[in-house]
Motif scaffolding. Structure first.
Motif, PDB file in Angstrom:
ATOM      1  N   ALA B 238       0.868  -1.177   0.000  1.00 37.73           N
ATOM      2  CA  ALA B 238       0.000   0.000   0.000  1.00 37.73           C
ATOM      3  C   ALA B 238       0.902   1.223   0.000  1.00 37.73           C
ATOM      4  O   ALA B 238       1.579   1.502   0.993  1.00 37.73           O
ATOM      5  CB  ALA B 238      -0.894  -0.019   1.230  1.00 37.73           C
ATOM      6  N   MET B 239       0.955   1.926  -1.125  1.00 39.85           N
ATOM      7  CA  MET B 239       1.852   3.070  -1.219  1.00 39.85           C
ATOM      8  C   MET B 239       1.135   4.321  -0.707  1.00 39.85           C
ATOM      9  O   MET B 239      -0.016   4.583  -1.058  1.00 39.85           O
ATOM     10  CB  MET B 239       2.312   3.275  -2.669  1.00 39.85           C
ATOM     11  N   LEU B 240       1.812   5.046   0.155  1.00 41.66           N
ATOM     12  CA  LEU B 240       1.220   6.251   0.730  1.00 41.66           C
ATOM     13  C   LEU B 240       1.715   7.436  -0.103  1.00 41.66           C
ATOM     14  O   LEU B 240       2.902   7.737  -0.115  1.00 41.66           O
ATOM     15  CB  LEU B 240       1.631   6.394   2.188  1.00 41.66           C
ATOM     16  N   SER B 244       5.059  15.241   1.277  1.00 45.63           N
ATOM     17  CA  SER B 244       5.703  14.530   2.376  1.00 45.63           C
ATOM     18  C   SER B 244       4.894  14.696   3.666  1.00 45.63           C
ATOM     19  O   SER B 244       4.816  13.760   4.466  1.00 45.63           O
ATOM     20  CB  SER B 244       7.144  15.000   2.550  1.00 45.63           C
ATOM     21  N   ASP B 245       4.260  15.850   3.854  1.00 49.80           N
ATOM     22  CA  ASP B 245       3.420  16.029   5.046  1.00 49.80           C
ATOM     23  C   ASP B 245       2.242  15.064   5.032  1.00 49.80           C
ATOM     24  O   ASP B 245       1.910  14.459   6.047  1.00 49.80           O
ATOM     25  CB  ASP B 245       2.908  17.467   5.134  1.00 49.80           C
ATOM     26  N   GLN B 247       2.116  12.215   3.407  1.00 52.68           N
ATOM     27  CA  GLN B 247       2.645  10.854   3.587  1.00 52.68           C
ATOM     28  C   GLN B 247       2.875  10.555   5.067  1.00 52.68           C
ATOM     29  O   GLN B 247       2.485   9.503   5.569  1.00 52.68           O
ATOM     30  CB  GLN B 247       3.972  10.699   2.825  1.00 52.68           C
ATOM     31  N   VAL B 248       3.484  11.507   5.763  1.00 56.02           N
ATOM     32  CA  VAL B 248       3.786  11.313   7.186  1.00 56.02           C
ATOM     33  C   VAL B 248       2.476  11.208   7.980  1.00 56.02           C
ATOM     34  O   VAL B 248       2.354  10.358   8.871  1.00 56.02           O
ATOM     35  CB  VAL B 248       4.675  12.460   7.723  1.00 56.02           C
ATOM     36  N   ALA B 249       1.484  12.033   7.622  1.00 54.43           N
ATOM     37  CA  ALA B 249       0.209  11.986   8.333  1.00 54.43           C
ATOM     38  C   ALA B 249      -0.463  10.624   8.165  1.00 54.43           C
ATOM     39  O   ALA B 249      -0.963  10.028   9.130  1.00 54.43           O
ATOM     40  CB  ALA B 249      -0.712  13.094   7.818  1.00 54.43           C
ATOM     41  N   LEU B 251       1.015   7.764   7.446  1.00 55.52           N
ATOM     42  CA  LEU B 251       1.809   6.750   8.136  1.00 55.52           C
ATOM     43  C   LEU B 251       1.535   6.813   9.641  1.00 55.52           C
ATOM     44  O   LEU B 251       1.398   5.771  10.301  1.00 55.52           O
ATOM     45  CB  LEU B 251       3.298   6.957   7.841  1.00 55.52           C
ATOM     46  N   TYR B 252       1.411   8.026  10.154  1.00 58.37           N
ATOM     47  CA  TYR B 252       1.121   8.208  11.577  1.00 58.37           C
ATOM     48  C   TYR B 252      -0.202   7.526  11.930  1.00 58.37           C
ATOM     49  O   TYR B 252      -0.298   6.817  12.944  1.00 58.37           O
ATOM     50  CB  TYR B 252       1.061   9.710  11.894  1.00 58.37           C
ATOM     51  N   LYS B 254      -1.608   5.004  10.400  1.00 57.30           N
ATOM     52  CA  LYS B 254      -1.457   3.550  10.317  1.00 57.30           C
ATOM     53  C   LYS B 254      -0.658   3.014  11.503  1.00 57.30           C
ATOM     54  O   LYS B 254      -0.944   1.935  12.023  1.00 57.30           O
ATOM     55  CB  LYS B 254      -0.701   3.159   9.040  1.00 57.30           C
ATOM     56  N   LEU B 255       0.372   3.770  11.888  1.00 56.05           N
ATOM     57  CA  LEU B 255       1.297   3.280  12.908  1.00 56.05           C
ATOM     58  C   LEU B 255       0.746   3.390  14.322  1.00 56.05           C
ATOM     59  O   LEU B 255       0.933   2.478  15.130  1.00 56.05           O
ATOM     60  CB  LEU B 255       2.604   4.078  12.848  1.00 56.05           C
ATOM     61  N   SER B 256       0.047   4.486  14.595  1.00 48.96           N
ATOM     62  CA  SER B 256      -0.367   4.756  15.977  1.00 48.96           C
ATOM     63  C   SER B 256      -1.064   3.574  16.653  1.00 48.96           C
ATOM     64  O   SER B 256      -0.720   3.232  17.780  1.00 48.96           O
ATOM     65  CB  SER B 256      -1.249   5.996  16.019  1.00 48.96           C
TER      66      SER B 256
END
Ligand SMILES: Cc1cc2nc3c(=O)[nH]c(=O)nc-3n(C[C@H](O)[C@H](O)[C@H](O)COP(=O)(O)OP(=O)(O)OC[C@H]3O[C@@H](n4cnc5c(N)ncnc54)[C@H](O)[C@@H]3O)c2cc1C
Ligand SMILES: Cc1cc2nc3c(=O)[nH]c(=O)nc-3n(C[C@H](O)[C@H](O)[C@H](O)COP(=O)(O)OP(=O)(O)OC[C@H]3O[C@@H](n4cnc5c(N)ncnc54)[C@H](O)[C@@H]3O)c2cc1C
Ligand code: SF4
Ligand code: SF4
Lengths: 397, 259
Positions: B238-240, B244-245, B247-249, B251-252, B254-256
């Motif tokens: 799954a490509m985000l 870059s902001d 992308q980071v949001a 990922l955050y 998904k990760l949290s």
């Protein structure tokens, strides 16, 4: 020998492009086989005109294979601790035993093993053979090898699994040689073949570049060493019932020819890495030591451990115990974040069983994305600092 | 001190890559080299010889081409070289390999120490050393990272373990496998190269080692390779996307929940 029927061969070259070992070539319109042929049989299956065959003068089957029954797990323990791989193998062994309709036993060798046999039962063993003897206090190939061989000769299991750890890979080959049977090294997958109940043992070879599935057709037991962190343990169930058998061995069998003068535990860093839930890994993309410091910072805010590709270790940005891959550690954390790592197969074999894999790389074609759960195509120097900020905010919130 | 070193010729793994389209190892320019761990075994043997006197004999089971590698071993300090080569050895697993090597070693004369590499970088099993020790009925130590002391009858050595190391004392004769940490192998000397050119490499066939044909090669093997394939990779990929902001949001998000 690989036999080539030169009359039938049409020189199509399919065999040549199938052979992983570069052993067969079409020369002057017909296939010719060279010395590097391992008789793996791949080409035989693909030749459409049936020009290839392997003449197997089969080894005579040793005795009645049906006499051997049951799945055994060698439950490694060292310095008073059951190795995690032993519990993983009980999980894998349970499945094999159920498929075969046989019992699952653990073999526990050591000294002062109080409570450990019960623990193995809680993790899935039906029976535990215990040899608790001061002569087994330190690991020696002789004493451990003789003990396991003697137990196997007497009780005749059809399968023995052991961890592909320093200890397992050291003394299990000797057990296989003593029992005159086959051994498959460092397996990453085990299954039972439906037709005949044989154990299908799959393992990486050639530095992880290829996988091979191996059987042990004519002798028993079938023995495998299995890579740690690949199989999953069962949930612990203290209510499980099992039988504990204190085995008596002739004291002579436990006499080692090698004396252990000292046994030193070091390298706790390495242990931490393989047990961490979150691993943040950096590669050559970090460019230098300073870049790599970013990886440590991200690991810190996430409460995770730091890992690296070989390229990063070879560059001297981080010491070897942090290397993940074929020649480093195998890890299987909940989350693995790969930053600036291309995803060479030698790296992937060390981390691809992580539950969630996140890859950050500026090259959209980097192979690391093939194993990624989530991928970000971007510059690590832009993404990682922002990610660190985000999680710092969360922490302080 | 009489030392035997077992060396294997292997394809240079650095050059071996899998072509994902054809599912074959691309062998463009792949060279046959001495197994890297065996270089360290050879170096250790030569150092022991220099300290305590004696001879170093290298032994390899392999195709005729392995002769070149044995000459290289002589240029690095081995005194004698033996090539155990016969079509009948083809397809040997570690069981058949250790049988063949043990038969050859029994013909070579007596020895005090046998050194092997930790593992070969092609087969990767690390089973030949311990299996061979069992066949010869001598003590075995794996992963030797340092030889501390050596007398006529015993050796003290350090064995690398997963969680540290063990200091061991072993009576001779014995067989060790060595890890790379043990030493830094030398490059061939000029004198060594001259010697390597001239040396007569002893050859042994199945008949010479008085082998039981039933125990050799594919026929004598206990294991059988039934399938070879390329490792499969199973990412969801799954490509985000976005800035870059963004992308980071994502990922955050998904990760949290995973932390
Ligand atoms: C026998 C053998 C054993 C091996 N064992 C191991 C092992 O145990 N572990 C291991 O890791 N390797 C091992 N290797 C080496 C392996 O083949 C690779 O060479 C190594 O993993 C490459 O490391 P890397 O991904 O960090 O570097 P590279 O392959 O150079 O990749 C760097 C990546 O970073 C990306 N990048 C660069 N700059 C940026 C940026 N600013 N932002 C984002 N991305 C960027 C690039 O696109 C590239 O994909 C072994 C090799 C052999 C032959
Ligand atoms: C894809 C594949 C998978 C395989 N898997 C298995 C398996 O699981 N089990 C099995 O029994 N066989 C297996 N084999 C066969 C095995 O590779 C051969 O038996 C090989 O001859 C020796 O094993 P190795 O390369 O793993 O050597 P290792 O045991 O890793 O070698 C250790 C040391 O022994 C010495 N040594 C090894 N071979 C020789 C030699 N020919 N001459 C002199 N010294 C030597 C060297 O010092 C070397 O450093 C496999 C082969 C292939 C192609
Ligand atoms: S695949 Fe069969 S027909 Fe084609 S070249 Fe090979 S042996 Fe000949
Ligand atoms: S049997 Fe295997 S190794 Fe031999 S030529 Fe065929 S594909 Fe190649």
């Amino acid at each position: 020998m690989l036999q080539i029927d030169v009359e039938a061969c049409i020189g199509c070259g399919v065999c040549e492009s199938t052979c992983t070992f570069g052993a067969i070539k079409v020369e002057g319109g017909v296939a010719v086989v060279g010395d590097s042929c391992t008789l793996c049989g791949s080409c035989v299956d693909v030749c459409e005109v049936g020009a290839l065959s392997i003449k197997r003068e089969e080894k005579a089957t040793q005795g009645n294979l049906e006499d051997w029954s049951g799945v055994w797990v060698y439950a490694e323990c060292r310095h008073g601790r059951i190795a995690p791989v032993a519990l993983e193998l009980l999980g894998a062994g349970r499945k094999l035993a159920e498929k075969r309709g046989v019992a699952l036993s653990a073999v526990l060798l050591g000294s002062k093993l109080n409570g450990m046999a019960e623990e193995l039962i809680a993790y899935g063993a039906d029976k535990v053979f215990v040899v608790d003897d001061p002569a087994l206090a330190s690991f020696t190939d002789d004493a451990y090898g003789n003990a396991l061989s003697a137990l196997a000769k007497k009780n005749k299991p059809e399968i023995i699994l052991a961890g592909a750890t320093a200890i397992g890979r050291s003394f299990i080959p000797r057990v296989a040689t003593t029992l005159a049977t086959g051994l498959t090294a460092d397996c990453t997958n085990l299954a039972i073949r439906d037709e005949d109940g044989a154990l299908l043992q799959t393992r990486p070879a050639f530095g992880g570049n290829i996988m091979a599935t191996i059987v042990c057709p004519h002798t028993r037991p079938q023995i495998s060493t299995v890579r740690p962190l690949v199989m999953k343990p069962l949930a612990r169930d203290a209510g499980r019932k099992g039988e504990i058998i204190a085995a008596n061995l002739d004291p002579n069998t436990l006499k080692p020819r090698v004396k252990v003068l000292e046994s030193v535990v070091e390298d706790l860093d390495r242990v931490n890495l393989s047990e961490a839930d979150i691993v943040v890994a950096g590669g050559r993309g970090l460019e230098n030591e300073k870049g790599f410091a970013m990886i440590r910072e991200l690991a810190d805010v996430l409460g995770g451990a730091v890992a690296a590709s070989r390229a990063a270790v070879d560059s001297g940005w981080i010491p070897y115990p942090h290397q993940v891959g074929q020649t480093g550690k195998t890890v299987a954390p909940k989350v693995y974040i790969a930053c600036g790592i291309s995803g060479a197969i030698q790296h992937l074999v060390g981390m691809q069983s992580a539950d969630t894999i996140i890859a950050i790389n500026r090259d959209a074609d980097a192979p690391i994305f093939d194993v990624a759960t989530y991928g970000i195509v971007g510059d690590v120097f832009e993404i990682v600092p922002k990610l660190i900020e985000k999680f710092k905010e969360r922490k302080s919130a | 001190m009489k030392i035997i070193v077992c060396v294997k010729q292997v394809p240079d793994a650095k050059d071996v890559r899998l072509d994902p389209k054809t599912n074959t190892l691309s062998r463009e320019g792949v060279q046959a080299i001495m197994n890297p761990y065996d270089r360290h075994a050879l170096e250790e043997a030569v150092r022991l010889k220099e300290l305590h006197g004696g001879t170093v004999t290298v032994v390899s089971m392999g195709p005729p081409q392995a002769e070149e590698m044995l000459r290289e071993a002589v240029s690095c300090g081995a005194d004698e070289a033996v090539l155990v080569s016969d079509r009948a050895f083809a397809g040997a697993d570690t069981w058949a390999t250790t049988y063949t090597l043990s038969q050859a070693i029994k013909k070579i004369d007596d020895f005090d120490l046998i050194l092997c590499g930790k593992q070969a970088i092609d087969g990767d099993t690390a089973q030949v050393g311990p299996g061979l020790a069992e066949r010869l009925d001598i003590p075995f130590v794996a992963y030797v990272r340092k030889i501390n002391d050596c007398t006529a009858n015993t050796i003290r050595a350090e064995r690398l373990m997963d969680d540290g190391y063990d200091l061991l004392e072993v009576g001779l004769p014995a067989l060790f496998t060595v890890v790379k940490e043990i030493n830094e192998p030398r490059i061939p000397s000029l004198k060594g190269k001259m010697k390597a050119k001239k040396i007569d490499i002893a050859k042994m066939t199945a008949a010479d080692i008085e082998a039981d044909p039933e125990q050799l090669g594919l026929k004598g093997s206990t294991t059988q390779v039934v399938r070879v394939f390329s490792p499969e990779l199973k990412g969801e990929r799954a490509m985000l996307g976005g800035t870059s902001d963004e992308q980071v949001a994502q990922l955050y998000e998904k990760l949290s929940p995973l932390l």
